[in-house]
Write a protein that holds these residues in place. Structure first.
Motif, short mmCIF file in Angstrom:
data_model
loop_
_atom_site.label_atom_id
_atom_site.label_comp_id
_atom_site.label_asym_id
_atom_site.label_seq_id
_atom_site.Cartn_x
_atom_site.Cartn_y
_atom_site.Cartn_z
N TYR A 1 0.82 -1.30 -0.10
CA TYR A 1 0.11 -0.07 -0.15
C TYR A 1 0.82 1.40 0.06
N TYR A 2 0.22 2.23 -0.48
CA TYR A 2 0.82 3.54 -0.23
C TYR A 2 -0.11 4.25 0.39
N GLY A 3 -0.22 4.61 1.93
CA GLY A 3 -1.18 5.05 2.59
C GLY A 3 -2.24 4.00 2.80
N HIS B 1 -4.21 0.63 -2.13
CA HIS B 1 -3.82 -0.65 -2.17
C HIS B 1 -3.47 -0.78 -3.63
N VAL B 2 -1.96 -1.00 -3.64
CA VAL B 2 -1.22 -1.13 -5.27
C VAL B 2 -1.00 -2.37 -5.44
N LEU B 3 -0.54 -3.46 -4.62
CA LEU B 3 -0.04 -4.84 -5.13
C LEU B 3 -1.00 -5.67 -4.69
N GLY C 1 4.91 -4.89 -17.66
CA GLY C 1 3.59 -4.40 -17.60
C GLY C 1 3.77 -2.67 -17.94
N ARG C 2 2.53 -2.30 -18.27
CA ARG C 2 2.40 -0.78 -18.75
C ARG C 2 2.61 0.12 -17.40
N ASN C 3 2.79 1.28 -17.88
CA ASN C 3 2.82 2.42 -16.95
C ASN C 3 2.09 2.42 -15.93
N GLY C 4 2.62 2.33 -14.36
CA GLY C 4 1.58 2.31 -13.42
C GLY C 4 1.01 0.97 -13.27
N ALA C 5 1.53 -0.07 -13.54
CA ALA C 5 1.09 -1.39 -13.29
C ALA C 5 1.58 -2.02 -12.12
N GLY C 6 2.54 -1.51 -11.47
CA GLY C 6 3.06 -1.98 -10.17
C GLY C 6 4.63 -2.40 -10.20
N LYS C 7 5.18 -2.10 -11.12
CA LYS C 7 6.61 -2.55 -11.47
C LYS C 7 7.57 -1.96 -10.18
N THR C 8 7.54 -0.87 -10.40
CA THR C 8 8.38 0.03 -9.15
C THR C 8 7.98 -0.53 -7.89
N THR C 9 6.76 -0.45 -7.70
CA THR C 9 6.32 -1.02 -6.37
C THR C 9 6.92 -2.13 -5.88
N THR C 10 6.70 -3.12 -6.81
CA THR C 10 7.31 -4.62 -6.33
C THR C 10 8.80 -4.32 -6.16
N PRO D 1 17.26 2.09 -9.54
CA PRO D 1 16.08 2.85 -9.51
C PRO D 1 15.94 3.39 -11.03
N GLU D 2 14.62 3.47 -11.55
CA GLU D 2 14.19 4.31 -12.67
C GLU D 2 14.86 5.63 -12.83
N ASP D 3 14.95 6.45 -11.76
CA ASP D 3 15.51 7.91 -11.99
C ASP D 3 17.19 7.64 -12.06
N ASP E 1 15.24 -1.27 -12.80
CA ASP E 1 13.91 -0.84 -12.83
C ASP E 1 13.67 0.00 -14.10
N GLU E 2 13.07 -0.46 -15.27
CA GLU E 2 13.16 0.14 -16.47
C GLU E 2 14.28 0.95 -16.90
N PRO E 3 15.19 0.19 -17.08
CA PRO E 3 16.65 0.78 -17.45
C PRO E 3 16.54 1.51 -18.77
#
Ligand code: ATP
Length: 233
Positions: free
Chosen positions: A12-14, A17-19, A36-45, A84-86, A157-159
């Motif tokens: 969760y973020y607050g 419920h994300v994953l 997965g697409r943008n916002g699918a939950g890859k970074t959260t995993t 990380p992505e950034d 993460d998304e190189p």
């Protein structure tokens, strides 16, 4: 041997419920794609594994040890490294200083010079400030900073995010050398063709749930999956 076993995690973020009940395993030496697409939950995993956003339910076992609730630095000390992505390189330090700093922080680092052998592009940029590097060069620097620490599990993460196609080709070539080394890799990607070239197995994630798991050959043949969940048609 199983390196990482994620079993039914909810993150969760607050209150958000994300994953949802995400399960995923990685065996020693495997390169596994999380697609997965943008916002699918890859970074959260990735963040769940690293302990940045620990799951509220489920288990994450790394080499037999439960790591849920451990701090990110404790998880890193066990040999898990996230790029990380950034990218997060130190912008005002030189390429060399960035690598040396990561080297100094590791308990059992690889020689710095090995990174220049693996990423010849960086060799010519040793004295350049990281902020003056192109996106692709910064990505290579971020991977070199992770690798010099001799990770046992590398989370990428998304190189390819934000990189021009020709740079993606260079990165693919270099990562192909990296994955031949003694490291297990979880690669998150929206760029499925890139992931197909590096991974042998993959998971497809959509709105925080794993919707498919199989070999890259199986995923490649499933046009319905590619159309519905991935950015390919
Ligand atoms: P991206 O390519 O955008 O990073 P992703 O597959 O990595 O995609 P996540 O970043 O894991 O996706 O995001 C999953 C969901 O969680 C999205 O709906 C996103 O809006 C939400 N989310 C991400 N970070 C936060 C946050 N800090 N607070 C609240 N919600 C978040």
């Amino acid at each position: 041997m199983t390196v990482l076993d994620i079993d039914g995690i909810d993150t969760y973020y607050g209150n958000s419920h994300v994953l949802h009940d995400v399960s995923l395993t990685l065996a020693e030496g495997e390169v596994v794609a999380l697609l997965g697409r943008n916002g699918a939950g890859k970074t959260t995993t990735m963040r769940s594994i690293m302990g940045v956003t620990p799951p509220r339910r489920g288990e994450i076992t790394y080499r037999g040890e439960d790591i849920v609730g451990k701090a990110p630095n404790e998880i890193n000390e066990r040999g898990i490294n996230l790029v990380p992505e950034d990218r997060r390189v130190f912008p005002t330090l030189t390429v060399h200083e960035n690598i040396v700093l990561a080297h100094k922080l590791a308990a059992d680092p690889r020689p710095v010079e090995e990174m220049y052998e693996l990423f010849p592009v960086l060799d010519g940029l040793r004295r350049s400030n990281a902020q003056n590097l192109s996106g692709g060069e910064q990505q290579m620097l971020a991977v070199a900073r992770a690798l010099v620490q001799r990770p046992s599990l590398l989370l990428l993460d998304e190189p390819t995010e934000g990189l021009a196609p020709v740079i993606v080709d260079d990165l693919r070539t270099m990562l192909q050398d990296v994955v031949e080394q003694d490291v297990t890799v979880l690669l998150s990607e929206q760029n499925v063709t890139f992931a197909f070239d590096l991974a042998t197995r993959g998971y497809v994630i959509d709105t925080g749930s794993i919707v498919f798991e199989g070999s890259i050959e199986e995923i490649r043949e499933r046009e319905d999956l590619l159309e519905q969940y991935l950015a390919v048609s």
